[in-house]
Design an enzyme around this catalytic site. Structure first.
Site, PDB file in Angstrom:
ATOM      1  N   ASP A 163       0.828  -1.205   0.000  1.00 52.64           N
ATOM      2  CA  ASP A 163       0.000   0.000   0.000  1.00 52.64           C
ATOM      3  C   ASP A 163       0.864   1.258   0.000  1.00 52.64           C
ATOM      4  O   ASP A 163       2.107   1.173   0.046  1.00 52.64           O
ATOM      5  CB  ASP A 163      -0.988  -0.004   1.182  1.00 52.64           C
TER       6      ASP A 163
ATOM      7  N   ASN B 294      -7.450  -0.759  13.862  1.00 52.55           N
ATOM      8  CA  ASN B 294      -8.894  -0.941  13.656  1.00 52.55           C
ATOM      9  C   ASN B 294      -9.178  -2.199  12.838  1.00 52.55           C
ATOM     10  O   ASN B 294     -10.270  -2.373  12.318  1.00 52.55           O
ATOM     11  CB  ASN B 294      -9.492   0.286  12.955  1.00 52.55           C
TER      12      ASN B 294
ATOM     13  N   HIS C  37      -7.586  -3.076  10.028  1.00 54.73           N
ATOM     14  CA  HIS C  37      -7.346  -2.982   8.588  1.00 54.73           C
ATOM     15  C   HIS C  37      -6.152  -3.830   8.155  1.00 54.73           C
ATOM     16  O   HIS C  37      -5.258  -4.129   8.939  1.00 54.73           O
ATOM     17  CB  HIS C  37      -7.213  -1.526   8.119  1.00 54.73           C
TER      18      HIS C  37
ATOM     19  N   GLU D 286      -9.865  -0.619   4.888  1.00 51.19           N
ATOM     20  CA  GLU D 286     -10.416  -0.148   6.154  1.00 51.19           C
ATOM     21  C   GLU D 286     -11.756  -0.831   6.442  1.00 51.19           C
ATOM     22  O   GLU D 286     -12.429  -1.293   5.509  1.00 51.19           O
ATOM     23  CB  GLU D 286     -10.658   1.371   6.060  1.00 51.19           C
TER      24      GLU D 286
HETATM   25  C1  GLP Z   1      -0.594   0.982   8.331  1.00 52.11           C
HETATM   26  C2  GLP Z   1      -0.324   0.386   6.955  1.00 52.11           C
HETATM   27  C3  GLP Z   1      -0.348  -1.115   6.958  1.00 52.11           C
HETATM   28  C4  GLP Z   1       0.337  -1.594   8.208  1.00 52.11           C
HETATM   29  C5  GLP Z   1      -0.557  -1.283   9.384  1.00 52.11           C
HETATM   30  C6  GLP Z   1       0.023  -1.632  10.740  1.00 52.11           C
HETATM   31  O1  GLP Z   1      -1.552   1.967   8.280  1.00 52.11           O
HETATM   32  N1  GLP Z   1      -1.219   0.855   5.950  1.00 52.11           N
HETATM   33  O2  GLP Z   1       0.247  -1.627   5.792  1.00 52.11           O
HETATM   34  O3  GLP Z   1       0.558  -2.984   8.107  1.00 52.11           O
HETATM   35  O4  GLP Z   1      -0.996   0.055   9.358  1.00 52.11           O
HETATM   36  O5  GLP Z   1       1.101  -0.803  11.062  1.00 52.11           O
HETATM   37  P1  GLP Z   1       2.072  -1.064  12.301  1.00 52.11           P
HETATM   38  O6  GLP Z   1       2.771  -2.327  12.011  1.00 52.11           O
HETATM   39  O7  GLP Z   1       2.997   0.122  12.324  1.00 52.11           O
HETATM   40  O8  GLP Z   1       1.218  -1.148  13.514  1.00 52.11           O
END
Ligand code: GLP
Length: 237
Positions: free
Chosen positions: A67, A135, A137, A142
């Protein structure tokens, strides 16, 4: 989904590194879909260390980014900036073997179409590394009444807009570009890394096994080859 608990992120990432290396050894040209964020960071550091000792392991690997934040300059806080520093440079991935959304794309529909075509040509994803959003995702899929199957523009939830990656950037993205749920679930193997603060509630929801669009990660229960590696924080399980 097999779930393994770890006492700390380091132990979790050691296991993740071992699993990823196992797949690369079996299939050196595998297509690895990579999430960014803090959860997979020690894994990428583990792979970078391995590359220092045996760089030829990564000679054929193909990397596709999961992403991207829309509207961030490519070198300022973007997923591409992260990947360049943590994955592409240390593993010396040639540009023909790296695929990512352009965070500065003007024509969003064309950009999503381009990435979908990349996926059609290079795919299926052999191994997909995911993090868990606070949340629920996955990528920028989302929580919603209806989830999108393929590459699309996502309206970022407030939680996503507050993510650490964009805490210090001057631009504050409200949209993201992401692979869709079907794209993710078509991967042959998935490693979901769960670590970091503020994930207790969503981890419990995931572990309940009930599938809901309001927690996109719960769809991983429908996939038959998911390794969920989780840093346990007291009452998660
Ligand atoms: C972000 C990204 C995801 C990521 C997730 C968790 O918003 N879009 O690709 O895997 O949230 O992030 P983290 O590992 O920093 O908690």
């Amino acid at each position: 989904m097999t779930i393994t608990y770890f006492d700390n992120p380091l132990l979790m990432s050691e296991k993740a590194t071992e699993l990823v290396l196992e797949e690369i050894t079996k299939n050196p040209s595998l297509l690895l879909c990579a999430a960014t964020g803090s959860s997979p960071l020690p894994l990428y550091e583990g792979l970078a260390l391995k590359a220092q000792r045996k760089r030829s392991l990564f000679d054929k690997i193909r990397i596709l980014l999961l992403d991207e934040w829309l509207g961030l300059p490519s070198n300022e806080g973007s997923c591409n900036g992260y990947a360049q520093e943590k994955i592409i440079a240390p593993l010396e991935v040639a540009k023909e073997r790296y695929f990512n959304f352009n965070s500065e794309a003007d024509d969003i529909a064309a950009e999503c179409k381009r990435m979908q075509e990349v996926l059609d040509k290079e795919g299926p994803i052999d191994l997909c590394i995911l993090g868990l959003g606070k949340n629920g995702h996955l990528g920028f899929n989302e929580p919603a009444d209806e989830l999108q199957p393929h590459c699309h523009l996502a309206n970022l939830s407030l939680k996503s807009q507050e993510h650490d990656m964009v805490a210090k950037t001057s631009a504050k993205p409200v949209h993201g570009l992401t692979l869709g749920m079907q794209d993710i679930l078509s991967a042959k193997k998935i490693i979901l890394l769960v670590s970091g603060e503020g994930k207790e509630v969503v981890a419990k929801q995931l572990l309940s096994g009930e599938i809901t669009n309001q927690c996109p990660a719960t769809w991983l229960w429908k996939h038959d080859n998911v390794h969920c590696l989780m840093v346990s924080s007291g009452d998660m399980h």
